[in-house]
Design a protein around this motif. Structure first.
Motif, mmCIF file in Angstrom:
data_model
loop_
_atom_site.group_PDB
_atom_site.id
_atom_site.type_symbol
_atom_site.label_atom_id
_atom_site.label_comp_id
_atom_site.label_asym_id
_atom_site.label_seq_id
_atom_site.Cartn_x
_atom_site.Cartn_y
_atom_site.Cartn_z
ATOM 1 N N MET A 97 0.850 -1.172 0.000
ATOM 2 C CA MET A 97 0.000 0.000 0.000
ATOM 3 C C MET A 97 0.897 1.237 0.000
ATOM 4 S SD MET A 97 -3.075 1.525 0.402
ATOM 5 C CE MET A 97 -3.989 0.036 0.527
ATOM 6 N N THR A 98 0.713 2.085 -0.969
ATOM 7 C CA THR A 98 1.513 3.292 -1.052
ATOM 8 C C THR A 98 0.896 4.394 -0.198
ATOM 9 O OG1 THR A 98 0.312 4.192 -2.933
ATOM 10 C CG2 THR A 98 2.176 2.714 -3.424
ATOM 11 N N ASN A 99 1.716 5.337 0.176
ATOM 12 C CA ASN A 99 1.212 6.483 0.933
ATOM 13 C C ASN A 99 0.176 7.256 0.129
ATOM 14 O OD1 ASN A 99 2.607 6.076 3.274
ATOM 15 N ND2 ASN A 99 4.276 7.462 2.764
ATOM 16 N N GLN A 100 0.382 7.356 -1.178
ATOM 17 C CA GLN A 100 -0.572 8.063 -2.041
ATOM 18 C C GLN A 100 -1.946 7.404 -2.000
ATOM 19 O OE1 GLN A 100 0.849 11.065 -2.355
ATOM 20 N NE2 GLN A 100 -0.130 11.147 -4.330
ATOM 21 N N ARG A 101 -1.965 6.081 -2.064
ATOM 22 C CA ARG A 101 -3.238 5.345 -2.029
ATOM 23 C C ARG A 101 -3.926 5.543 -0.682
ATOM 24 N NH1 ARG A 101 -7.813 3.785 -3.695
ATOM 25 N NH2 ARG A 101 -8.432 1.685 -3.237
ATOM 26 N N LEU A 102 -3.156 5.460 0.393
ATOM 27 C CA LEU A 102 -3.713 5.661 1.725
ATOM 28 C C LEU A 102 -4.263 7.076 1.864
ATOM 29 C CD1 LEU A 102 -4.261 4.539 4.531
ATOM 30 C CD2 LEU A 102 -1.934 5.202 5.174
ATOM 31 N N LEU A 103 -3.533 8.057 1.382
ATOM 32 C CA LEU A 103 -4.004 9.440 1.445
ATOM 33 C C LEU A 103 -5.284 9.634 0.643
ATOM 34 C CD1 LEU A 103 -0.656 11.431 1.213
ATOM 35 C CD2 LEU A 103 -2.132 11.150 3.211
ATOM 36 N N ALA A 104 -5.391 8.982 -0.497
ATOM 37 C CA ALA A 104 -6.605 9.078 -1.314
ATOM 38 C C ALA A 104 -7.801 8.468 -0.579
ATOM 39 C CB ALA A 104 -6.394 8.395 -2.659
ATOM 40 N N LEU A 105 -7.587 7.338 0.093
ATOM 41 C CA LEU A 105 -8.663 6.707 0.857
ATOM 42 C C LEU A 105 -9.100 7.596 2.019
ATOM 43 C CD1 LEU A 105 -7.338 3.039 0.958
ATOM 44 C CD2 LEU A 105 -9.368 3.853 -0.257
ATOM 45 N N ILE A 106 -8.141 8.198 2.709
ATOM 46 C CA ILE A 106 -8.453 9.088 3.825
ATOM 47 C C ILE A 106 -9.239 10.295 3.333
ATOM 48 C CG2 ILE A 106 -7.424 10.680 5.514
ATOM 49 C CD1 ILE A 106 -5.144 8.584 5.804
ATOM 50 N N GLU A 107 -8.785 10.893 2.255
ATOM 51 C CA GLU A 107 -9.458 12.062 1.693
ATOM 52 C C GLU A 107 -10.888 11.732 1.276
ATOM 53 O OE1 GLU A 107 -8.981 14.681 -2.299
ATOM 54 O OE2 GLU A 107 -7.149 14.335 -1.150
ATOM 55 N N SER A 108 -11.062 10.606 0.643
ATOM 56 C CA SER A 108 -12.389 10.183 0.207
ATOM 57 C C SER A 108 -13.318 9.996 1.407
ATOM 58 C CB SER A 108 -12.273 8.885 -0.587
ATOM 59 O OG SER A 108 -13.536 8.368 -0.888
ATOM 60 N N TYR A 109 -12.828 9.333 2.442
ATOM 61 C CA TYR A 109 -13.632 9.086 3.636
ATOM 62 C C TYR A 109 -13.992 10.388 4.337
ATOM 63 C CZ TYR A 109 -14.616 8.218 8.505
ATOM 64 O OH TYR A 109 -15.170 8.260 9.748
ATOM 65 N N LEU A 110 -13.004 11.247 4.587
ATOM 66 C CA LEU A 110 -13.266 12.481 5.328
ATOM 67 C C LEU A 110 -14.222 13.408 4.581
ATOM 68 C CD1 LEU A 110 -9.772 13.247 6.883
ATOM 69 C CD2 LEU A 110 -11.828 12.359 8.029
ATOM 70 N N GLY A 111 -14.253 13.307 3.272
ATOM 71 C CA GLY A 111 -15.199 14.101 2.490
ATOM 72 C C GLY A 111 -16.644 13.701 2.729
ATOM 73 N N LEU A 112 -16.860 12.496 3.208
ATOM 74 C CA LEU A 112 -18.215 11.997 3.463
ATOM 75 C C LEU A 112 -18.618 12.075 4.936
ATOM 76 C CD1 LEU A 112 -17.980 8.761 1.292
ATOM 77 C CD2 LEU A 112 -19.321 10.801 0.766
ATOM 78 N N GLU A 113 -17.645 12.135 5.823
ATOM 79 C CA GLU A 113 -17.905 12.024 7.252
ATOM 80 C C GLU A 113 -18.416 13.338 7.840
ATOM 81 O OE1 GLU A 113 -19.018 10.556 9.928
ATOM 82 O OE2 GLU A 113 -17.548 8.969 9.612
ATOM 83 N N SER A 114 -19.090 13.230 8.978
ATOM 84 C CA SER A 114 -19.603 14.408 9.676
ATOM 85 C C SER A 114 -18.464 15.136 10.384
ATOM 86 C CB SER A 114 -20.662 13.993 10.705
ATOM 87 O OG SER A 114 -20.043 13.300 11.780
#
Length: 87
Positions: A1-18
């Motif tokens: 797992m690359t840092n870029q992939r992890l950052l993309a997953l985090i960004e995607s999640y936080l965009g949806l979270e309260s």
């Protein structure tokens, strides 16, 4: 797992979270999501899975879809953080 992939997953999640959950994550982990966030993320996954089912049964399709989006975002994020932690 690359840092870029992890950052993309985090960004995607936080965009949806309260904001409340985002604030809780910041209090727990600071500016970086890491293994300290896993208990919160696992709790949110369980909450949203249950919520999506309840909303769908009650006919709230759009709200159920939002919960399903969070589930779809949380699942790979949790897996990535677990993998990253054990690497």
């Amino acid at each position: 797992m690359t840092n870029q992939r992890l950052l993309a997953l985090i960004e995607s999640y936080l965009g949806l979270e309260s904001f409340e959950v985002t604030e809780e994550l910041l209090d727990r982990c600071g500016a970086r999501l890491n293994s300290h966030a896993l208990p919160i993320l696992r709790r949110r996954l369980q909450e949203e899975e249950g919520r999506a089912l309840r909303l769908e049964r009650q006919g709230y399709i759009r709200m159920a879809e939002k919960s399903q989006q969070l589930v779809a975002s949380l699942t790979p994020l949790i897996a990535a953080l677990e993998e990253y932690t054990h690497a």
